[in-house]
Design a protein around this motif. Structure first.
Motif, short mmCIF file in Angstrom:
data_model
loop_
_atom_site.label_atom_id
_atom_site.label_comp_id
_atom_site.label_asym_id
_atom_site.label_seq_id
_atom_site.Cartn_x
_atom_site.Cartn_y
_atom_site.Cartn_z
N ARG A 176 3.96 5.72 8.12
CA ARG A 176 4.26 5.68 6.69
C ARG A 176 3.08 5.13 5.90
NH1 ARG A 176 9.48 2.53 4.53
NH2 ARG A 176 8.11 0.71 4.66
N GLN A 177 2.37 4.20 6.51
CA GLN A 177 1.21 3.59 5.88
C GLN A 177 0.17 4.66 5.52
OE1 GLN A 177 1.53 0.47 5.29
NE2 GLN A 177 -0.41 -0.61 5.22
N LEU A 178 -0.11 5.57 6.47
CA LEU A 178 -1.10 6.63 6.24
C LEU A 178 -0.55 7.65 5.24
CD1 LEU A 178 -3.81 8.00 6.94
CD2 LEU A 178 -2.60 9.28 8.70
N ALA A 179 0.73 8.04 5.40
CA ALA A 179 1.30 9.06 4.52
C ALA A 179 1.25 8.60 3.06
CB ALA A 179 2.75 9.35 4.93
N VAL A 180 1.63 7.34 2.81
CA VAL A 180 1.61 6.80 1.44
C VAL A 180 0.15 6.67 0.97
CG1 VAL A 180 2.18 4.80 -0.01
CG2 VAL A 180 3.80 5.59 1.71
N GLY A 181 -0.73 6.21 1.87
CA GLY A 181 -2.15 6.06 1.52
C GLY A 181 -2.80 7.38 1.13
N PHE A 239 -6.75 -11.70 1.54
CA PHE A 239 -5.50 -11.66 0.77
C PHE A 239 -4.93 -10.25 0.84
CE2 PHE A 239 -9.09 -11.02 -2.10
CZ PHE A 239 -8.74 -9.83 -2.73
N ASP A 240 -3.71 -10.08 0.33
CA ASP A 240 -3.00 -8.81 0.40
C ASP A 240 -3.75 -7.72 -0.38
OD1 ASP A 240 -1.20 -6.75 0.39
OD2 ASP A 240 0.55 -8.00 -0.01
N GLY A 241 -4.15 -6.66 0.32
CA GLY A 241 -4.89 -5.57 -0.31
C GLY A 241 -4.12 -4.89 -1.43
N ARG A 242 -2.77 -4.95 -1.34
CA ARG A 242 -1.96 -4.29 -2.38
C ARG A 242 -2.14 -4.98 -3.74
NH1 ARG A 242 3.76 -4.54 0.50
NH2 ARG A 242 2.98 -6.67 0.72
N LEU A 243 -2.41 -6.30 -3.71
CA LEU A 243 -2.63 -7.03 -4.98
C LEU A 243 -3.92 -6.56 -5.64
CD1 LEU A 243 -1.65 -10.66 -3.90
CD2 LEU A 243 -0.31 -9.05 -5.28
N SER A 244 -4.92 -6.28 -4.82
CA SER A 244 -6.20 -5.79 -5.34
C SER A 244 -6.00 -4.41 -5.98
CB SER A 244 -7.22 -5.70 -4.21
OG SER A 244 -8.39 -5.09 -4.66
N ILE A 245 -5.19 -3.55 -5.31
CA ILE A 245 -4.94 -2.21 -5.87
C ILE A 245 -4.17 -2.33 -7.18
CG2 ILE A 245 -3.76 0.00 -5.46
CD1 ILE A 245 -4.29 -0.41 -2.45
N LEU A 246 -3.18 -3.24 -7.22
CA LEU A 246 -2.40 -3.46 -8.45
C LEU A 246 -3.32 -3.91 -9.60
CD1 LEU A 246 0.33 -3.83 -9.93
CD2 LEU A 246 0.40 -6.16 -9.03
N ALA A 247 -4.22 -4.84 -9.29
CA ALA A 247 -5.18 -5.32 -10.31
C ALA A 247 -6.08 -4.18 -10.76
CB ALA A 247 -6.01 -6.47 -9.75
N LEU A 281 2.14 3.35 -8.98
CA LEU A 281 2.17 1.99 -8.40
C LEU A 281 3.37 1.72 -7.47
CD1 LEU A 281 0.83 -0.38 -11.20
CD2 LEU A 281 -0.19 0.03 -8.96
N PRO A 282 4.59 2.23 -7.77
CA PRO A 282 5.71 1.96 -6.85
C PRO A 282 5.44 2.40 -5.40
CG PRO A 282 6.53 2.83 -8.92
CD PRO A 282 5.04 2.91 -8.99
N LEU A 283 4.49 3.31 -5.20
CA LEU A 283 4.13 3.72 -3.83
C LEU A 283 3.68 2.53 -2.99
CD1 LEU A 283 2.09 7.00 -4.52
CD2 LEU A 283 4.29 6.88 -3.34
N LEU A 284 3.09 1.53 -3.65
CA LEU A 284 2.60 0.35 -2.93
C LEU A 284 3.72 -0.39 -2.21
CD1 LEU A 284 -0.02 -1.23 -5.37
CD2 LEU A 284 -0.46 0.16 -3.36
N LEU A 285 4.94 -0.28 -2.77
CA LEU A 285 6.08 -0.98 -2.17
C LEU A 285 6.44 -0.37 -0.80
CD1 LEU A 285 8.32 -1.29 -5.36
CD2 LEU A 285 6.93 -3.09 -4.29
N LEU A 286 6.02 0.88 -0.58
CA LEU A 286 6.29 1.55 0.70
C LEU A 286 5.28 1.17 1.78
CD1 LEU A 286 7.12 5.11 -0.71
CD2 LEU A 286 8.75 3.40 0.12
N MET A 287 4.20 0.48 1.38
CA MET A 287 3.20 0.05 2.35
C MET A 287 3.44 -1.41 2.72
SD MET A 287 -0.24 1.60 0.61
CE MET A 287 -1.24 2.44 1.78
N HIS A 288 3.17 -1.75 3.98
CA HIS A 288 3.30 -3.16 4.34
C HIS A 288 1.94 -3.82 4.18
CE1 HIS A 288 1.18 -2.43 8.14
NE2 HIS A 288 1.97 -1.41 8.36
N ARG A 289 1.94 -5.12 4.06
CA ARG A 289 0.67 -5.83 4.02
C ARG A 289 0.04 -5.71 5.39
NH1 ARG A 289 -1.19 -12.11 2.89
NH2 ARG A 289 -3.30 -11.71 3.57
#
Length: 527
Positions: free
Chosen positions: A277-282, A340-348, A508-516
């Motif tokens: 799922r990590q790759l598919a969402v990425g 730190f969590d890469g998803r936070l960097s993407i959100l920023a 952005l909601p796609l990030l919720l489907l990825m794990h840290r």
């Protein structure tokens, strides 16, 4: 090349293995920049080529289309080809093909020859991006993956941005063949370095059989899809039989390709890795990144050159600070990866990109250099915050043997996203302009007091500057018509900037489907 002597954290055998990692990083980045520059560098030289080769705009467009189509066909199969020929041989061979075809492109005396060698160049260039990424993941220790991706990302982000500037300067100063000849010395350097330092992968498994059916379906499906995206706007999309034919062939071929690859024992593209799922969402997020990156790279120069009357060189200087901000941000991000969590960097990054697009939407026909500086800096920083963590997150669950396949799919989606973004931009600029022009014209009538005052003012200026009174009214109407068209275009650009900002935010909601990601790409090797 003193960079090779930087302190190495590992010891003994590992230290020896990673000894040349910075030279290798420079080598693969050089190759990637070459490939990406050539995607956009040609567009500026198209008017010169048309005159030189006696081609129409529709015919000369194949110089760009042929290259990109060949590129996207090769991208998803780079992992398979790399395993088939051996990575060192395949990477060096691709650079050699790219260099030789660059010479023949510059030397082409007919349109057919130029298009043919551009296709060959695209087949060589397609390998450079994904294989480069796969090489970096293997040649750097895991704790330095962020640095590796930052070095690579600088090239990926800066390449398409600088292409038009460099192309404009070279074409004006030396003539269009030199946009191809310039590849030769840089390519030769990359070739020599790759033969000296790049080794075959320790993890790749060579396919026992060649999947000819999969190869054919992929080439036809992706090739016709890309051709449709390139030519759709020019042919008025689905009002054209040619576009409908491309769409049908592409849909049938790609559906058949997916079914075939999932059922065959030795697929040319292992789609089963998308179970991660990590790759598919990425990969989906990578497509959105491609749409927003390439669309804004396409729209901004059109605005600057059509409404601000900037030259290609001036446009380049406007865009350059943003590209440098992107490079600097990625270099910094590389140092902090894993902390730190890469998803936070993407959100920023997405938030800063959206802020930049909001500022872009406040440009006017009177905006100047100083108005462009900060919005473009924000755009560069936003994209820089996204690229490194997104790549590492997308590939985090893959074993090292599957990394080449993963990078191929990730880069394919970014490239296809870019084509979709450019196709949408080119179509919507025209549609939005027509809508806004109709709205504005409805208010520009002889019964409007403001219109009468504006016309009188224009006529007075024309008469003062020497226009005979009988001609002044018709000339004033022409000037007014030009002003209405300019404002309509400006409104359409503002709408487009907001649209792409919103497009990124809505993903952005796609990030919720990825794990840290606790680990880094290649960490699943033991599975």
């Amino acid at each position: 090349m003193a960079t090779a002597a930087l302190p190495v954290p590992a010891l003994g055998v590992a230290a020896d293995r990673y000894k040349y990692r910075y030279i290798i990083a420079m080598t693969v980045s050089l190759a990637s920049v070459l490939e990406l520059l050539d995607t956009s560098i040609v567009n500026v030289a198209i008017p010169h080529m048309m005159g030189n080769l006696g081609a129409t705009l529709d015919e000369i467009a194949w110089v760009s289309t042929g290259y990109i189509v060949a590129n996207v066909i090769i991208l998803p199969i780079t992992g398979w080809l790399s395993a088939l020929f051996g990575r060192r041989r395949y990477f060096a061979g691709s650079i050699a093909i790219f260099v030789v075809s660059s010479f023949f492109c510059g030397n082409a005396h007919s349109l057919a020859a130029l298009v043919f060698w551009r296709i060959v160049q695209g087949l060589g260039g397609g390998a450079l991006l994904s294989t480069s990424q796969a090489i970096l993941y293997e040649e750097f220790p895991r704790e330095e993956y962020g640095t590796a991706m930052a070095i690579f990302g600088v090239g990926v982000m800066v390449g398409p941005t600088l292409g038009p500037t460099l192309g404009g300067y070279i074409t004006d100063a030396f003539g269009w063949p030199w946009i191809f000849y310039i590849n030769i010395p840089i390519g030769m350097l990359a070739l020599a370095l790759s033969l000296s330092f790049i080794q075959d992968s320790q993890f790749q498994v060579k396919a026992e059989k060649i999947d000819y059916v999969g190869l054919l379906l992929l080439a036809v499906g992706i090739g016709t899809l890309q051709t449709m995206l390139e030519r759709g706007e020019r042919l008025d999309w689905f009002d054209s039989r040619e576009v409908i034919t491309y769409a049908l062939i592409s849909a049938v071929s790609l559906i058949a390709f997916v079914w075939h690859e999932l059922t065959t024992e030795h697929p040319v593209v292992d789609l089963r890795i998308l179970k991660s799922r990590q790759l598919a969402v990425g990969v989906v997020f990578g497509g959105v990144l491609g749409i927003c990156l390439y669309a804004t790279v396409f729209v901004l120069p059109v605005y600057l050159q059509n409404l601000q009357n900037f030259t290609a060189e001036q446009t380049g200087f406007v865009i350059l600070p943003g590209a440098l901000a992107s490079a600097f941000t990625m270099a910094t991000m590389g140092r902090t990866t894993g902390k730190f969590d890469g998803r936070l960097s993407i959100l920023a990054g997405v938030s800063i990109f959206a802020l930049s697009m909001w500022k872009h939407a406040h440009f006017t026909t009177d905006s100047g250099m100083s108005d462009f500086f900060w919005p473009l800096i924000f755009r560069g920083v936003g994209l820089g915050l996204i690229f490194v963590p997104l790549t590492n997150l997308a590939l985090a669950d893959l074993p090292m043997s599957k990394i080449p396949n993963g990078t191929g799919l990730f880069n394919l989606m970014r490239q296809l996203g870019g084509s979709v973004g450019i196709a949408i931009s080119a179509t919507l600029v025209q549609r939005f302009t027509a809508i806004h022009r109709a709205d504005l014209i409805a208010n520009v009538t002889q019964f409007s007091e403001v219109t009468r005052e504006r016309l009188a003012g224009i006529m007075a200026r024309l008469i003062v500057t020497g226009t005979p009174a009988p001609l002044a009214e018709s000339k004033a109407l022409m000037v007014l018509n030009g002003q209405v068209t300019r404002q309509a275009m400006m409104l359409s650009f503002e709408q487009l900037f907001l649209l792409f900002g919103a497009c990124f935010v809505l993903s952005l909601p796609l990030l919720l489907l990825m794990h840290r990601s606790k680990g880094m790409p290649g960490g699943a090797a033991a599975h």
